[in-house]
Write a protein that holds these residues in place. Structure first.
Motif: not given
Length: 282
Positions: A169-192
């Motif tokens: 629970a201490d890192l719940g937010y950062f774990i969720v965000r970290g799990a999605l970070a790579q897909s955000v980065s890849r999608a950002t590159s493709e959309i750009a």
């Protein structure tokens, strides 16, 4: 009397207070609990009453809603570039109440027609919610016309409150965000490279599917809350108001953290975030 803990954070008192409010928002009770308090019945029990085909309808409607809102929601957002200057005036406050009233209206219709209204109601509700999230992002200094910011706004729909009984629970937010970070980065590159009209981009489709799989769980809870016979327009509006309020809280927390990270760095903010958890005694 126990000694008062000393905060060794580089954050100013005001910023530390903002981070504390952000954590309270990100770790607010789960949507299930909030909806249950409104309808007066356990959501788990209500979900058992849904027709067998209901989940398939929810999944299909969620995918469609996310695709539509990503294309349409930003068209009415005014331009506001992020400010790197500490002397610059803060962005306007987000119009949370206006968006809640709009979503309450769609909820009233959903309360009258139930599951049959989902394919029509959900894209409208999701677009309004997404626009509200973008508005909150803008108020925290984000440039909502950047692709990466748009996907960060979409990512909020995949977030939920942490369970404080979990060891993580201490890192719940950062774990969720970290799990999605790579897909955000890849999608950002493709959309750009290809633009938002490139529906066939692998990274964007994968990102949308990931968010949809998480968001559909909470949509199912919302639908279950509206499954009570003769729920009516008033309760339907209340359910939708709780729904958008939950994601507005997530957005306020997420984009406050990002604003502080731009000022102090990710590591410093995460350490301060953990300190708040320890001091809270959770």
């Amino acid at each position: 009397m126990e000694p008062t803990p000393i905060i060794t954070s580089p954050l100013t008192p005001d910023d530390f207070a903002a981070l504390t409010r952000a954590k309270d928002a990100l770790e607010s009770p789960a949507l299930t609990m909030k909806l249950a308090s409104v309808v007066g019945a356990p959501i788990e029990k209500l979900m058992g009453r849904l027709p067998a085909a209901a989940q398939g309808k929810v999944d299909e409607a969620t995918q469609l809603a996310l695709k539509k809102c990503l294309q349409l929601a930003l068209r009415t957002i005014g331009k506001s570039a992020p400010s790197d200057s500490l002397l610059a005036p803060p962005p306007d406050k987000p119009h949370n109440l206006m968006h809640k009233l709009a979503v309450a209206t769609t909820g009233a219709a959903g309360g009258a027609f139930g599951l049959f209204a989902l394919p029509v109601e959900l894209p409208v509700t999701t677009t309004l919610m997404f626009r509200s999230i973008c508005d909150i992002a803008r108020s925290e200094g984000e440039d909502v016309h950047r692709v990466e910011t748009q996907l960060q706004c979409m990512m909020v729909l995949g977030m939920g409150g942490t369970n404080t009984s979990d060891d993580s629970a201490d890192l719940g937010y950062f774990i969720v965000r970290g799990a999605l970070a790579q897909s955000v980065s890849r999608a950002t590159s493709e959309i750009a490279a290809k633009g938002l009209s490139s529906h066939g981009s692998t990274a964007l489709l994968k990102f949308l599917q990931t968010i949809a799989s998480r968001f559909s769980v909470q949509v199912s809870e919302q639908v279950a809350a509206k499954s009570i016979p003769a729920i009516g327009a008033v309760l339907g509006a209340m359910v939708n108001t709780v729904f958008i309020d939950h994601f507005q809280q997530m957005a306020h927390g997420h984009f406050t953290v990002r604003r502080l990270e731009r000022r102090y760095g990710t590591a410093a903010v995460e350490r301060a975030y953990q300190t708040i958890e320890v001091m809270g005694g959770r």
